[in-house]
Design a protein around this motif. Structure first.
Motif, short mmCIF file in Angstrom:
data_model
loop_
_atom_site.label_atom_id
_atom_site.label_comp_id
_atom_site.label_asym_id
_atom_site.label_seq_id
_atom_site.Cartn_x
_atom_site.Cartn_y
_atom_site.Cartn_z
N VAL A 25 28.06 22.73 100.65
CA VAL A 25 26.76 22.08 100.70
C VAL A 25 26.88 20.58 101.00
CG1 VAL A 25 24.69 21.55 99.35
CG2 VAL A 25 25.78 23.77 99.13
N ASP A 26 27.88 19.91 100.43
CA ASP A 26 28.01 18.47 100.63
C ASP A 26 28.45 18.11 102.05
OD1 ASP A 26 30.55 19.62 99.99
OD2 ASP A 26 31.35 17.62 99.56
N LEU A 27 28.89 19.07 102.83
CA LEU A 27 29.38 18.80 104.18
C LEU A 27 28.47 19.33 105.29
CD1 LEU A 27 33.19 19.52 103.76
CD2 LEU A 27 32.03 17.32 103.77
N VAL A 28 27.43 20.04 104.94
CA VAL A 28 26.57 20.64 105.96
C VAL A 28 26.00 19.57 106.89
CG1 VAL A 28 24.41 21.90 106.35
CG2 VAL A 28 26.01 22.68 104.61
N ALA A 29 25.55 18.46 106.35
CA ALA A 29 24.97 17.40 107.18
C ALA A 29 26.04 16.79 108.10
CB ALA A 29 24.36 16.32 106.30
N LYS A 30 27.23 16.55 107.59
CA LYS A 30 28.30 15.96 108.40
C LYS A 30 28.85 16.95 109.42
CE LYS A 30 30.11 12.65 105.06
NZ LYS A 30 31.28 12.26 104.27
N TYR A 31 28.97 18.21 109.02
CA TYR A 31 29.56 19.23 109.89
C TYR A 31 28.57 19.69 110.96
CZ TYR A 31 32.69 23.02 111.19
OH TYR A 31 33.53 23.86 111.88
N GLY A 32 27.29 19.71 110.61
CA GLY A 32 26.27 20.08 111.58
C GLY A 32 25.94 21.56 111.60
N GLN A 33 26.61 22.36 110.77
CA GLN A 33 26.34 23.80 110.70
C GLN A 33 26.45 24.23 109.24
OE1 GLN A 33 29.43 25.49 113.08
NE2 GLN A 33 28.45 24.99 115.02
N ALA A 34 25.78 25.32 108.91
CA ALA A 34 25.86 25.84 107.55
C ALA A 34 26.95 26.90 107.42
CB ALA A 34 24.52 26.44 107.13
N GLU A 35 27.46 27.34 108.57
CA GLU A 35 28.46 28.41 108.55
C GLU A 35 29.47 28.21 109.69
OE1 GLU A 35 27.65 32.66 109.95
OE2 GLU A 35 27.36 32.76 107.78
N VAL A 36 30.73 28.58 109.41
CA VAL A 36 31.76 28.54 110.43
C VAL A 36 32.07 29.99 110.80
CG1 VAL A 36 34.15 27.93 110.93
CG2 VAL A 36 32.76 26.43 109.52
N SER A 37 32.05 30.28 112.09
CA SER A 37 32.36 31.62 112.56
C SER A 37 33.26 31.50 113.79
CB SER A 37 31.07 32.37 112.92
OG SER A 37 31.36 33.67 113.35
N LYS A 38 34.37 32.22 113.73
CA LYS A 38 35.33 32.16 114.84
C LYS A 38 36.01 33.51 114.97
CE LYS A 38 39.17 29.61 116.68
NZ LYS A 38 40.12 28.53 116.54
N SER A 39 36.19 33.95 116.20
CA SER A 39 36.86 35.21 116.46
C SER A 39 38.35 35.08 116.15
CB SER A 39 36.68 35.63 117.91
OG SER A 39 37.48 36.76 118.21
N LEU A 40 38.91 36.09 115.50
CA LEU A 40 40.34 36.13 115.24
C LEU A 40 41.08 36.87 116.35
CD1 LEU A 40 40.21 36.79 111.40
CD2 LEU A 40 40.60 34.63 112.58
N ARG A 41 40.33 37.44 117.28
CA ARG A 41 40.87 38.10 118.49
C ARG A 41 41.87 39.22 118.19
NH1 ARG A 41 41.69 33.03 122.63
NH2 ARG A 41 39.59 32.24 122.41
N THR A 42 41.51 40.02 117.22
CA THR A 42 42.35 41.18 116.91
C THR A 42 41.50 42.27 116.28
OG1 THR A 42 44.37 41.93 115.83
CG2 THR A 42 43.05 40.32 114.63
N ARG A 43 41.99 43.49 116.42
CA ARG A 43 41.35 44.64 115.77
C ARG A 43 42.23 45.18 114.64
NH1 ARG A 43 39.64 45.35 121.26
NH2 ARG A 43 37.38 45.53 121.35
N GLU A 44 43.41 44.65 114.50
CA GLU A 44 44.36 45.09 113.47
C GLU A 44 44.09 44.35 112.16
OE1 GLU A 44 46.62 47.51 113.86
OE2 GLU A 44 45.83 47.78 115.88
N PRO A 45 43.87 45.07 111.07
CA PRO A 45 43.57 44.43 109.78
C PRO A 45 44.68 43.50 109.29
CG PRO A 45 43.10 46.78 109.68
CD PRO A 45 43.77 46.53 110.98
#
Length: 164
Positions: A25-45
């Motif tokens: 919460v304290d970084l949402v304003a600085k980061y500009g997003q409420a969530e980070v989402s990035k592909s790990l580019r794999t289907r293997e667990p």
């Protein structure tokens, strides 16, 4: 209430795993997003868990950097960094020396500073602020004047070599 640890999330359609975490919460304003989402580019667990750990560490470092206060650099560190920049600039200018304006500015800074280290620091601090604001390319190359702090005998030859 239990704290849920972040884990890789599997996309239902593609089967590809993602890193998906909430920004504190304290970084949402600085980061500009409420969530980070990035592909790990794999289907293997198992591969997804390894990649998730590496990516999550990068995200944590980024958050720590956003939380950190800027710290002043001691002169010794500035000179060290300037030396590295100087070496890189000289390597890049080996074949193409650059614009005459840049070298005229370097020569002017060297002549203003003389051999006095204290005066050199004063000249460079004022000059870098001015140069960064007015002529970005010159600011990149003006660090050449910092090299004389080592009192190397090549000081005068470097500034005279650059003028064309």
């Amino acid at each position: 209430m239990a704290l849920i640890m972040p884990t890789p999330i599997k996309d239902k359609k593609s089967g590809i795993y993602y890193l998906r975490v909430r920004v504190p919460v304290d970084l949402v304003a600085k980061y500009g997003q409420a969530e980070v989402s990035k592909s790990l580019r794999t289907r293997e667990p198992s591969e997804a868990k390894e990649r998730f750990a590496a990516e999550y560490a990068v995200v944590q470092k980024r958050w720590a950097a956003l939380r950190a206060k800027p710290e002043p650099l001691p002169l010794k560190r500035i000179v060290s960094l300037a030396g590295r920049v100087y070496d890189n600039v000289m390597a890049s200018l080996e074949n193409e020396p650059g614009e005459t304006v840049i070298w005229q500015q370097v020569q002017r800074l060297n002549s203003q500073a003389g051999t006095d280290d204290a005066k050199l620091r004063t000249v460079l601090q004022g000059s870098l602020r001015t140069l960064k604001a007015t002529y970005q390319v010159t600011a990149r190359f003006s660090c050449v004047a910092i090299k004389p702090l080592s009192l190397s005998p090549r000081r005068s030859t470097r500034s005279s070599q650059g003028s064309t």
